[in-house]
Design a protein around this motif. Structure first.
Motif, short mmCIF file in Angstrom:
data_model
loop_
_atom_site.label_atom_id
_atom_site.label_comp_id
_atom_site.label_asym_id
_atom_site.label_seq_id
_atom_site.Cartn_x
_atom_site.Cartn_y
_atom_site.Cartn_z
N GLN A 135 34.64 24.64 36.08
CA GLN A 135 34.01 24.26 34.82
C GLN A 135 33.34 25.46 34.16
N ALA A 136 32.69 26.28 34.97
CA ALA A 136 32.01 27.46 34.43
C ALA A 136 33.01 28.46 33.83
N PRO A 159 27.32 32.53 36.59
CA PRO A 159 27.25 31.48 37.61
C PRO A 159 28.59 31.24 38.29
N ALA A 160 29.69 31.41 37.57
CA ALA A 160 31.01 31.25 38.19
C ALA A 160 31.19 32.24 39.33
N PHE A 161 30.78 33.50 39.11
CA PHE A 161 30.94 34.51 40.15
C PHE A 161 30.11 34.16 41.38
N LYS A 162 28.89 33.66 41.15
CA LYS A 162 28.03 33.29 42.28
C LYS A 162 28.67 32.16 43.10
N LEU A 221 36.48 39.92 33.35
CA LEU A 221 37.80 39.47 33.79
C LEU A 221 38.23 40.24 35.04
N TYR A 222 37.91 41.51 35.08
CA TYR A 222 38.18 42.33 36.26
C TYR A 222 37.43 41.78 37.48
N GLN A 223 36.17 41.41 37.27
CA GLN A 223 35.39 40.82 38.34
C GLN A 223 35.97 39.48 38.77
N SER A 262 33.93 31.91 49.19
CA SER A 262 34.47 32.86 50.17
C SER A 262 33.65 32.87 51.44
N ARG A 263 32.33 32.79 51.32
CA ARG A 263 31.46 32.79 52.51
C ARG A 263 31.63 31.50 53.30
#
Length: 287
Positions: free
Chosen positions: A79-80, A88-91, A224-226, A97-98
């Motif tokens: 959704q983010a 927040p999407a990256f977090k 976008l790279y991130q 992954s963790r």
């Protein structure tokens, strides 16, 4: 080296008083109340007399709890991304992954079960199998591995079927990522922006070209790279999870068929070949 003596009762009481610890929970919510530990810790019901069945049950139950959190994070992350709230999407994606790392560790614990120990409890499992996990299937679907045949194991439970079918019909995390690239004027083909989301994803040279633009000019497309790297992290972790699964199964049951009727190790090895975000992996050769 000698073990220091335990504090005397009086010393213990003084520590409690100094720290202000609350010991009486007759009126307030306690740790166990908040976590509903009575329900959780009474949910293990071995069916066999085998000592090791408790390990088998706890490993799978805790994995389902981690998957519940993973779905919570993935749903919010999709959704983010759709709303271009990238921080927040990256977090959330990093947390996914963790979580997968925790699931890899769970297989390490289960690998302490030897073949004779598993054989002692296997007849009691009937046809139950991990591939019937509705939460795992939702994770697969949300990550883009769509397969309508995997709806069938849940047809006996309308509530679970509805949950899995919702994930099957919705755009995956990668679908939303490609939509975002298109909104940023990158050349993602229309065939990958408005399609039947229930179909398996098909890799595209044009999609790879769009990602290549991002990776060749990260300073111009930093978020976008991130995003591309967060997706890479997730698939990297997911591959380790799948690999640890197949090696544990082979270690414990060899090449016997799975309890749910699959080929066991042969089925799991096929899953190792599934690539979720193919263009992000291919572009590394072309950079």
């Amino acid at each position: 080296m000698t073990t220091p003596p335990a504090p005397a009762p009086a010393a213990t009481e003084r520590i409690v008083q100094e720290e202000g610890a609350q010991l009486d929970f007759s009126r307030d919510m306690s740790y166990g109340d908040y976590l509903h530990l009575d329900q959780i810790l009474s949910a293990q019901h071995p069916l066999s007399p085998a000592h090791d069945e408790m390990l088998f049950i706890v490993q799978h139950q805790t994995s389902e709890l981690w998957m519940k959190l993973m779905l919570h994070e993935l749903t919010a992350a999709v959704q983010a991304v759709a709303e271009e709230r990238m921080a927040p999407a990256f977090k959330m994606l990093a947390r996914v992954s963790r979580i997968m790392e925790q699931l890899v560790g769970a297989w390490t614990v289960l690998s302490t079960m030897t073949p004779p120990e598993y054989t002692a409890m296997r007849p009691y499992l009937a046809k139950s199998s991990g591939f019937q996990s509705a939460q795992y299937r939702c994770i697969e679907f949300m990550l883009g591995n769509k397969n309508p045949a995997m709806l069938k194991p849940h047809q006996h439970r309308p509530d679970l079927l509805a949950m899995v079918e919702k994930a099957w019909r919705a755009p995956s995390l990668y679908d939303e990522a490609l939509r975002l690239l298109a909104r940023r004027s990158l050349p993602v083909p229309a065939s990958h922006l408005d399609r039947d989301w229930t179909l398996p994803y098909e890799q595209s040279d044009d999609v790879e070209a769009a990602w290549l633009e991002v990776y060749r000019h990260p300073d111009q497309h930093w978020d976008l790279y991130q995003l591309g790297e967060k997706l890479t992290d997730i698939e990297d972790a997911f591959r380790l999870w799948r690999f640890r699964h197949v090696t544990t199964v082979e270690r414990v049951i060899g090449f016997k068929r799975g309890t749910g009727g699959t080929g066991g190790v042969s089925y799991l090895r096929k899953m190792l070949d599934v690539v979720l975000f193919p263009e992000i992996w291919r572009l590394r050769t072309d950079l």
